[in-house]
Design a protein around this motif. Sequence first.
Motif, PDB file in Angstrom:
ATOM      1  N   ALA A 169       0.831  -1.086   0.160  1.00 17.19           N
ATOM      2  CA  ALA A 169       0.035   0.065   0.116  1.00 17.19           C
ATOM      3  C   ALA A 169       0.777   1.264  -0.002  1.00 17.19           C
ATOM      4  CB  ALA A 169      -1.018   0.073   1.332  1.00 17.19           C
ATOM      5  N   ASN A 170       2.116   1.257   0.702  1.00 16.50           N
ATOM      6  CA  ASN A 170       2.929   2.640   0.716  1.00 16.50           C
ATOM      7  C   ASN A 170       3.735   2.535  -0.619  1.00 16.50           C
ATOM      8  OD1 ASN A 170       2.126   3.136   3.230  1.00 16.50           O
ATOM      9  ND2 ASN A 170       3.719   1.806   4.234  1.00 16.50           N
ATOM     10  N   GLU A 171       3.571   1.548  -1.657  1.00 16.32           N
ATOM     11  CA  GLU A 171       4.318   1.598  -2.881  1.00 16.32           C
ATOM     12  C   GLU A 171       3.666   1.965  -4.016  1.00 16.32           C
ATOM     13  OE1 GLU A 171       7.272  -2.056  -1.620  1.00 16.32           O
ATOM     14  OE2 GLU A 171       6.165  -2.395  -3.320  1.00 16.32           O
ATOM     15  N   VAL A 172       2.108   2.346  -3.725  1.00 19.36           N
ATOM     16  CA  VAL A 172       1.503   2.630  -5.223  1.00 19.36           C
ATOM     17  C   VAL A 172       1.996   3.724  -5.808  1.00 19.36           C
ATOM     18  CG1 VAL A 172      -0.534   1.464  -4.094  1.00 19.36           C
ATOM     19  CG2 VAL A 172      -0.319   3.648  -3.692  1.00 19.36           C
ATOM     20  N   GLY A 173       2.577   4.653  -4.967  1.00 18.71           N
ATOM     21  CA  GLY A 173       3.247   5.846  -5.872  1.00 18.71           C
ATOM     22  C   GLY A 173       4.082   5.624  -6.767  1.00 18.71           C
TER      23      GLY A 173
END
Length: 244
Positions: free
Chosen positions: A41-45
């Motif tokens: 979830a923290n890597e979607v960017g």
Amino acid sequence: MKTILAIGLAALCCAGCSTDRQARSNANLLPALRPYVKEVANEVGTVPQERKEVLNTIAADVTARLEAGKPADLTFICTHNSRRSHMSQIWAATAAYYYGIENVNTFSGGTQATACNCRTVAAMRRVGFDIEDATSGDNPIYLVRYATDRPVIRAYSKLYNGDGNPNRDFIALMTCSVADKSCPVVQGASSRYAIHYVDPRLCDDTPTETTAYNERCREIAREMFYIMSEVRNHLDTVKLASRH
């Protein structure tokens, strides 16, 4: 000034609701799966811009269906329904759950039926999914759990239009270039998108096998979470706008 303050408070309220939805989902995600999901979830960017273009279109399609009061049925298709399509189906369901999005149903199928590959199962187990061997044989059924309050996903190889899969008004997502070329028209699909992934099968029985499956699992997870995060953001924005 009062208007700006009111909008700001409403946005905070909406953000709080979104956080609460995620918190409830996180509470029911399998404990072994939570750390991996948090990282994804923290890597979607970090999803490349060229990939975001097609993923944004898919997210818009899903959102439009939900806003129209219709379910969003997603069928992930590859040639043998053995690797990438299963990973995509499972991760899309997990991502929709994580972001508190109702009425998203995920399926997978192939242009041929073979078996859900044991390496796929191993990769998904490594990240925290609970996967039970329900049957044996040439095309075994695996029961996949990602949360304590959601039904299991029955993972086995089937045709994309086989029993249990939707046969009309679904979104077809082509996860492999071979299936994309061999099946230019997906019968019953109302929309069709190409989201090709490199086949980890190319590394089977080599020293890089585990790495290849882990990388594909992570890539697919990140992109499914990106799609569902965009759906969640849009739904929240529309809800906020309707209050003013």
